[in-house]
Design a protein around this motif. Structure first.
Motif, PDB file in Angstrom:
ATOM      1  N   GLY A 115       0.814  -1.220   0.000  1.00 52.59           N
ATOM      2  CA  GLY A 115       0.000   0.000   0.000  1.00 52.59           C
ATOM      3  C   GLY A 115       0.839   1.258   0.000  1.00 52.59           C
ATOM      4  O   GLY A 115       0.545   2.220  -0.722  1.00 52.59           O
ATOM      5  N   TRP A 153       2.306   1.676  -3.427  1.00 52.62           N
ATOM      6  CA  TRP A 153       1.278   2.163  -4.352  1.00 52.62           C
ATOM      7  C   TRP A 153       1.055   3.666  -4.171  1.00 52.62           C
ATOM      8  O   TRP A 153       0.937   4.406  -5.140  1.00 52.62           O
ATOM      9  N   ARG A 195       3.309   0.774  -9.544  1.00 55.91           N
ATOM     10  CA  ARG A 195       2.132   0.151 -10.146  1.00 55.91           C
ATOM     11  C   ARG A 195       2.043  -1.287  -9.670  1.00 55.91           C
ATOM     12  O   ARG A 195       3.023  -2.008  -9.653  1.00 55.91           O
ATOM     13  N   LEU A 196       0.840  -1.681  -9.258  1.00 56.03           N
ATOM     14  CA  LEU A 196       0.601  -3.057  -8.828  1.00 56.03           C
ATOM     15  C   LEU A 196      -0.091  -3.810  -9.955  1.00 56.03           C
ATOM     16  O   LEU A 196      -1.006  -3.292 -10.580  1.00 56.03           O
ATOM     17  N   SER A 197       0.358  -5.032 -10.181  1.00 60.37           N
ATOM     18  CA  SER A 197      -0.296  -5.843 -11.214  1.00 60.37           C
ATOM     19  C   SER A 197      -1.659  -6.301 -10.712  1.00 60.37           C
ATOM     20  O   SER A 197      -1.973  -6.229  -9.532  1.00 60.37           O
ATOM     21  N   ARG A 198      -2.455  -6.782 -11.629  1.00 56.20           N
ATOM     22  CA  ARG A 198      -3.791  -7.250 -11.261  1.00 56.20           C
ATOM     23  C   ARG A 198      -3.712  -8.453 -10.325  1.00 56.20           C
ATOM     24  O   ARG A 198      -4.471  -8.557  -9.365  1.00 56.20           O
ATOM     25  N   SER A 222      -2.908  -7.300  -6.829  1.00 55.30           N
ATOM     26  CA  SER A 222      -4.076  -6.655  -6.229  1.00 55.30           C
ATOM     27  C   SER A 222      -5.110  -7.683  -5.770  1.00 55.30           C
ATOM     28  O   SER A 222      -5.648  -7.578  -4.661  1.00 55.30           O
ATOM     29  N   SER A 224      -3.703  -9.743  -2.789  1.00 53.91           N
ATOM     30  CA  SER A 224      -3.623  -8.883  -1.602  1.00 53.91           C
ATOM     31  C   SER A 224      -5.005  -8.668  -1.006  1.00 53.91           C
ATOM     32  O   SER A 224      -5.168  -8.688   0.225  1.00 53.91           O
ATOM     33  N   ALA A 225      -6.005  -8.478  -1.853  1.00 55.20           N
ATOM     34  CA  ALA A 225      -7.370  -8.307  -1.352  1.00 55.20           C
ATOM     35  C   ALA A 225      -7.848  -9.574  -0.651  1.00 55.20           C
ATOM     36  O   ALA A 225      -8.503  -9.511   0.402  1.00 55.20           O
TER      37      ALA A 225
END
Length: 85
Positions: free
Chosen positions: A54, A57, A62-65, A68, A71-72
């Motif tokens: 976080g 970011w 940039r975070l890749s999909r 993300s 991590s979620a």
């Protein structure tokens, strides 16, 4: 990031930051273990990787999909663990 032109000062500051950071991390970890359950303290310690994502970011990384999504899912798992405890 602070920079200096003197490499000696840079290395001394880096060494000081490493030792202070390590000391504070271990001290705060031991305090967490003494004031809460070990499972909760260890889960929060493991979640520090997510916090660093976080911060990166917010600083423009940039975070890749995939990062993300996983991590979620990790945050959802941590929330379930804390909520159900």
């Amino acid at each position: 990031m602070p920079t200096t032109t003197d490499k000696g000062i840079t290395w001394r500051l880096f060494t000081l930051a490493v030792f202070i950071g390590t000391f504070m991390a271990l001290t705060l970890q031991m305090l967490a273990f003494s004031y809460t359950k070990a499972a909760i303290a260890q889960t929060l310690l493991a979640a520090s990787v997510l916090l660093s994502l976080g911060i990166g970011w917010m600083l423009g990384d940039r975070l890749s999909r995939n990062v993300s999504v996983w991590s979620a899912l990790a945050v959802a798992g941590i929330a379930m663990l804390v909520w159900l405890e």
